[in-house]
Motif scaffolding. Structure first.
Motif, PDB file in Angstrom:
ATOM      1  N   UNK A   1      48.231  31.921  23.035  1.00  0.00           N
ATOM      2  CA  UNK A   1      49.287  32.295  23.798  1.00  0.00           C
ATOM      3  C   UNK A   1      49.372  33.754  24.036  1.00  0.00           C
ATOM      4  N   UNK A   2      49.036  34.490  23.177  1.00  0.00           N
ATOM      5  CA  UNK A   2      49.022  36.194  23.242  1.00  0.00           C
ATOM      6  C   UNK A   2      48.296  36.407  24.444  1.00  0.00           C
ATOM      7  N   UNK A   3      47.155  35.721  24.487  1.00  0.00           N
ATOM      8  CA  UNK A   3      46.234  36.148  25.749  1.00  0.00           C
ATOM      9  C   UNK A   3      46.659  35.631  26.969  1.00  0.00           C
ATOM     10  N   UNK A   4      47.464  34.826  27.016  1.00  0.00           N
ATOM     11  CA  UNK A   4      48.182  34.344  28.180  1.00  0.00           C
ATOM     12  C   UNK A   4      49.244  35.094  28.669  1.00  0.00           C
TER      13      UNK A   4
ATOM     14  N   UNK B   1      46.897  30.872  38.138  1.00  0.00           N
ATOM     15  CA  UNK B   1      46.758  30.933  36.620  1.00  0.00           C
ATOM     16  C   UNK B   1      47.004  29.448  35.995  1.00  0.00           C
ATOM     17  N   UNK B   2      46.549  28.458  36.929  1.00  0.00           N
ATOM     18  CA  UNK B   2      46.930  27.343  36.398  1.00  0.00           C
ATOM     19  C   UNK B   2      46.337  26.815  34.870  1.00  0.00           C
ATOM     20  N   UNK B   3      45.115  27.360  34.756  1.00  0.00           N
ATOM     21  CA  UNK B   3      44.466  26.833  33.286  1.00  0.00           C
ATOM     22  C   UNK B   3      45.329  27.648  32.287  1.00  0.00           C
ATOM     23  N   UNK B   4      45.956  28.775  32.625  1.00  0.00           N
ATOM     24  CA  UNK B   4      46.757  29.496  31.455  1.00  0.00           C
ATOM     25  C   UNK B   4      47.969  28.892  31.485  1.00  0.00           C
ATOM     26  N   UNK B   5      48.698  27.990  32.580  1.00  0.00           N
ATOM     27  CA  UNK B   5      49.971  27.709  32.378  1.00  0.00           C
ATOM     28  C   UNK B   5      49.727  26.364  31.549  1.00  0.00           C
TER      29      UNK B   5
ATOM     30  N   UNK C   1      39.596  33.688  30.691  1.00  0.00           N
ATOM     31  CA  UNK C   1      40.476  33.684  31.982  1.00  0.00           C
ATOM     32  C   UNK C   1      41.197  35.187  32.061  1.00  0.00           C
ATOM     33  N   UNK C   2      41.325  35.797  30.978  1.00  0.00           N
ATOM     34  CA  UNK C   2      41.967  37.047  30.966  1.00  0.00           C
ATOM     35  C   UNK C   2      40.933  37.976  31.621  1.00  0.00           C
ATOM     36  N   UNK C   3      39.709  38.073  31.128  1.00  0.00           N
ATOM     37  CA  UNK C   3      38.771  38.770  31.639  1.00  0.00           C
ATOM     38  C   UNK C   3      38.381  38.671  33.167  1.00  0.00           C
ATOM     39  N   UNK C   4      38.418  37.228  33.560  1.00  0.00           N
ATOM     40  CA  UNK C   4      38.100  37.029  35.019  1.00  0.00           C
ATOM     41  C   UNK C   4      39.513  37.619  35.764  1.00  0.00           C
ATOM     42  N   UNK C   5      40.586  37.390  35.393  1.00  0.00           N
ATOM     43  CA  UNK C   5      41.809  37.915  36.255  1.00  0.00           C
ATOM     44  C   UNK C   5      41.578  39.637  36.165  1.00  0.00           C
ATOM     45  N   UNK C   6      41.563  39.980  35.031  1.00  0.00           N
ATOM     46  CA  UNK C   6      41.346  41.691  35.209  1.00  0.00           C
ATOM     47  C   UNK C   6      40.382  42.118  36.234  1.00  0.00           C
ATOM     48  N   UNK C   7      38.850  41.164  36.034  1.00  0.00           N
ATOM     49  CA  UNK C   7      38.111  41.714  36.901  1.00  0.00           C
ATOM     50  C   UNK C   7      38.343  41.471  38.360  1.00  0.00           C
ATOM     51  N   UNK C   8      39.146  40.450  38.771  1.00  0.00           N
ATOM     52  CA  UNK C   8      39.492  40.120  40.104  1.00  0.00           C
ATOM     53  C   UNK C   8      40.579  41.152  40.863  1.00  0.00           C
ATOM     54  N   UNK C   9      41.484  41.531  39.795  1.00  0.00           N
ATOM     55  CA  UNK C   9      42.642  42.421  40.363  1.00  0.00           C
ATOM     56  C   UNK C   9      42.038  43.743  40.172  1.00  0.00           C
TER      57      UNK C   9
END
Length: 337
Positions: free
Chosen positions: A161-164, A193-197, A320-328
């Motif tokens: 949950x913290x990573x989310x 962020x559907x998987x994170x949800x 997913x956190x790493x992927x999101x940071x990379x995309x942004x």
């Protein structure tokens, strides 16, 4: 005297009024969530549920509360009396004070602090203390084993949950919950962020010890777990704390992923509905999911519960956190330094 009233007394009165305006409806919502659960489970099991006390059984929550209030509080002879009573009070209090930073609409929030997300994570992490204290102070093997189970379970799912929460922070660029909601004006975070949800919602089931993660309350082996020795209002506070946490997780999910008070589409007739009603509707739908899951899924084995938390949710949320940071970063929406 006038300066004292203007500087200290009047702001205190306003703050107390704001707190009551949140706490009173929240307590009523918690009471009727217990009623809704019994009705939903009854409907899914083809029976009637509460239907005697008041029209359609609507006064049943108040009858249950009155019954628990007038019953005798039994404290085991070997228990630590002060700590024994402190545990349910702590659990219930933590389920209420987290609402201080939840925004119900634009500007409608008790404390619009810039670290609201961090505050919520801190309060949710403290919830394990009430359960540990209850298991230890009861002086019972069953209660202590239930408390240990719950502590391990909550810590396991808090990591994912913290990573989310960090992922949402990257997308919104703020720890302020109102700004997180406003960052979803064009698209709710539940879409990209559907998987994170999904991870956050299921982690919420585990954090609140709800089916299928209700291992700490395993009737077959732990005889109700960490609150086996509790009765009357002490038990009621644990009960209310659990349902308060259900509403809190639903509210957090709504704010972080479903746009909070924002309508699903910024066009009429969706914009005609006031923001607080949209927020309440989303919370109600998410809370219904908790009830639906209880009626549908069997309890996990403990090894399955731990494997899901550490071997599935943790790698998924971190990846997913790493992927999101990379995309942004590639899109230029995240500063490189």
């Amino acid at each position: 005297m006038a300066n004292f009233w203007a500087s200290y007394a009047w702001p205190t009165v306003l703050t107390a009024a704001e707190v009551l305006a949140v706490i009173v409806p929240l307590l009523v919502a918690i009471a009727y969530l217990t009623y809704a659960e019994r009705k939903v489970l009854a409907a899914m099991q083809l029976r009637k549920g509460p239907n005697v006390v008041g029209p359609f059984g609507l006064l049943q929550p108040f009858a249950d509360g009155l019954k628990l209030f007038i019953k005798e509080t039994v404290i085991p002879s070997g228990a630590n009396r002060v700590v024994f009573i402190l545990a349910p009070v702590l659990t219930f209090t933590l389920s209420l004070i987290a609402w201080a930073v939840i925004p119900f609409a634009q500007g409608v929030v008790i404390a619009n602090i810039n670290v609201g997300l961090l505050y919520l994570f801190a309060i949710s992490s403290l919830g394990v203390y009430g359960i540990i204290i209850a298991g230890w102070a009861s002086n019972s093997r069953y209660a202590f084993l239930g408390a240990l189970r719950s502590a391990a379970q909550m810590v396991s799912y808090e990591v994912a949950a913290g990573f989310v929460l960090v992922t949402v922070l990257l997308c919104a660029g703020s720890l302020n919950l109102s700004k997180i909601v406003l960052a979803q004006r064009h698209i709710w975070f539940a879409v990209p962020l559907l998987p994170m949800f999904v991870v956050f919602y299921i982690s919420g089931l585990a954090e609140t010890n709800r089916t299928p993660f209700d291992l700490p309350e395993g009737e077959s082996e732990l005889v109700a777990g960490y609150f086996v020795e509790y009765s009357a209002m002490a038990f009621a506070l644990f009960y209310l704390g659990e349902y308060g946490n259900i509403l809190l997780v639903s509210a957090m999910s709504s704010v972080l992923f479903l746009g909070g008070w924002l309508p699903p589409f910024p066009v009429a007739p969706f914009t005609w509905v006031p923001g607080p009603l949209w927020f309440a509707f989303k919370v109600a739908v998410l809370a219904f999911g908790f009830l639906w899951v209880r009626a549908t899924f069997p309890r996990f084995r403990y090894d399955q519960l731990m494997r899901l938390g550490w071997k599935v949710f943790l790698p998924l949320s971190l990846g997913w956190l790493v992927l999101t940071a990379g995309v942004l970063l590639v899109l230029g929406w995240l500063p490189a330094h």
